[in-house]
Design a protein around this motif. Structure first.
Motif, PDB file in Angstrom:
ATOM      1  N   ASP A 143      30.058  33.497  45.856  1.00  9.98           N
ATOM      2  CA  ASP A 143      31.281  34.209  46.261  1.00  9.98           C
ATOM      3  C   ASP A 143      31.162  34.820  47.655  1.00  9.98           C
ATOM      4  O   ASP A 143      32.001  35.618  48.062  1.00  9.98           O
ATOM      5  CB  ASP A 143      31.618  35.301  45.246  1.00  9.98           C
ATOM      6  N   THR A 145      31.223  33.180  50.706  1.00  6.51           N
ATOM      7  CA  THR A 145      32.067  32.556  51.734  1.00  6.51           C
ATOM      8  C   THR A 145      33.445  32.152  51.226  1.00  6.51           C
ATOM      9  O   THR A 145      34.278  31.714  52.025  1.00  6.51           O
ATOM     10  CB  THR A 145      31.389  31.293  52.287  1.00  6.51           C
ATOM     11  N   GLY A 146      33.666  32.256  49.925  1.00  2.00           N
ATOM     12  CA  GLY A 146      34.903  31.729  49.361  1.00  2.00           C
ATOM     13  C   GLY A 146      34.792  30.276  48.975  1.00  2.00           C
ATOM     14  O   GLY A 146      35.761  29.675  48.500  1.00  2.00           O
ATOM     15  N   HIS A 147      33.632  29.689  49.177  1.00  2.00           N
ATOM     16  CA  HIS A 147      33.374  28.299  48.798  1.00  2.00           C
ATOM     17  C   HIS A 147      32.067  28.228  48.019  1.00  2.00           C
ATOM     18  O   HIS A 147      31.160  29.022  48.243  1.00  2.00           O
ATOM     19  CB  HIS A 147      33.264  27.397  50.031  1.00  2.00           C
ATOM     20  N   THR A 148      31.980  27.265  47.113  1.00  2.00           N
ATOM     21  CA  THR A 148      30.739  26.997  46.406  1.00  2.00           C
ATOM     22  C   THR A 148      30.284  25.572  46.719  1.00  2.00           C
ATOM     23  O   THR A 148      31.081  24.731  47.146  1.00  2.00           O
ATOM     24  CB  THR A 148      30.899  27.156  44.883  1.00  2.00           C
TER      25      THR A 148
END
Length: 225
Positions: A143, A145-148
């Motif tokens: 969580d 960077t807002g990307h996985t």
């Protein structure tokens, strides 16, 4: 300490996945899922059924425990309960894989930076790595960077925080998405073959730059042992 092999002379940092690569956390993940089954009057499932799914966190554990997937009715409530249960017991049996600590010490002795990039939320990843005294120079969670993963953004963020170009990094993980993310970030990649890997996974098809059969193999392949 030997110097880097010519192929890796450009290397400045090693980034690692967490669960199934640096730490063996599947036992505590499975315990949280089985506690939920017990609460509902269901018998526990064997650990061997859970282990290949350890790298998938709540999604993997709940998929085994209740045959439910994200997006299905009731999943979000089960996930919230699972995460709360896991947070309460995530230190019980989780430990670094045998040989990991000496491997990390070898990287540091060679002057290489190292960090962690995991899909585990910072809520769990940061306190867990601190409690285990892993000593990572950077921890990027799912969580952050807002990307996985397999999105490359978390890996690129780790490189940015270290102040090291992505192409001077290698990313080590035990799932195909780790190899995909590393390649997309412009990093070299390595498979931790001692990890969870997934059900019936054939890591020889992932096209990683290195396959590591044991936790001592990384230093050898880099020319440091």
């Amino acid at each position: 300490m030997k110097g880097l092999a010519p192929r890796w002379a450009h290397l400045r940092a090693v980034l690692f996945d967490l669960d199934g690569t640096l730490i063996d956390s599947a036992g505590d993940l499975a315990s949280a899922a089985n506690a939920m089954r017990a609460e509902r009057g269901l018998a526990p499932l064997p650990f061997a059924q859970y282990r290949p799914h350890g790298g998938s966190g709540a999604r993997g554990m709940l998929g085994q425990a209740f045959a439910i997937r994200p997006g299905q009715p009731g999943y979000d409530e089960l996930k919230s309960e699972f995460l709360d249960r896991y947070e309460a017991l995530m230190y019980d049996t989780t430990r670094p894989f045998a040989g990991i600590e000496s491997e990390l010490a070898g990287l540091s002795a060679a002057g290489l930076a190292w960090g962690i990039v995991t899909n585990k939320a910072e809520r769990f990843a940061v306190p867990l790595t601190t409690a285990l005294r892993l000593g990572a120079q950077v921890v990027v969670g799912g969580d952050t960077t807002g990307h996985t993963k397999p999105h490359p953004a978390p890996l690129l963020e780790a490189a940015r925080r270290l102040g090291i170009a992505p192409e001077a990094c290698v990313y080590v993980g035990d799932d195909e998405r780790d190899v995909i993310a590393g390649r997309a970030a412009g990093m070299a990649t390595a498979v931790a073959a001692w990890g969870y890997l997934g059900v019936q996974a054939d890591h020889s098809q992932w096209r990683a730059d290195m396959t590591l059969s044991s936790t001592g193999e990384l230093l050898k392949q880099l020319g440091l042992a």
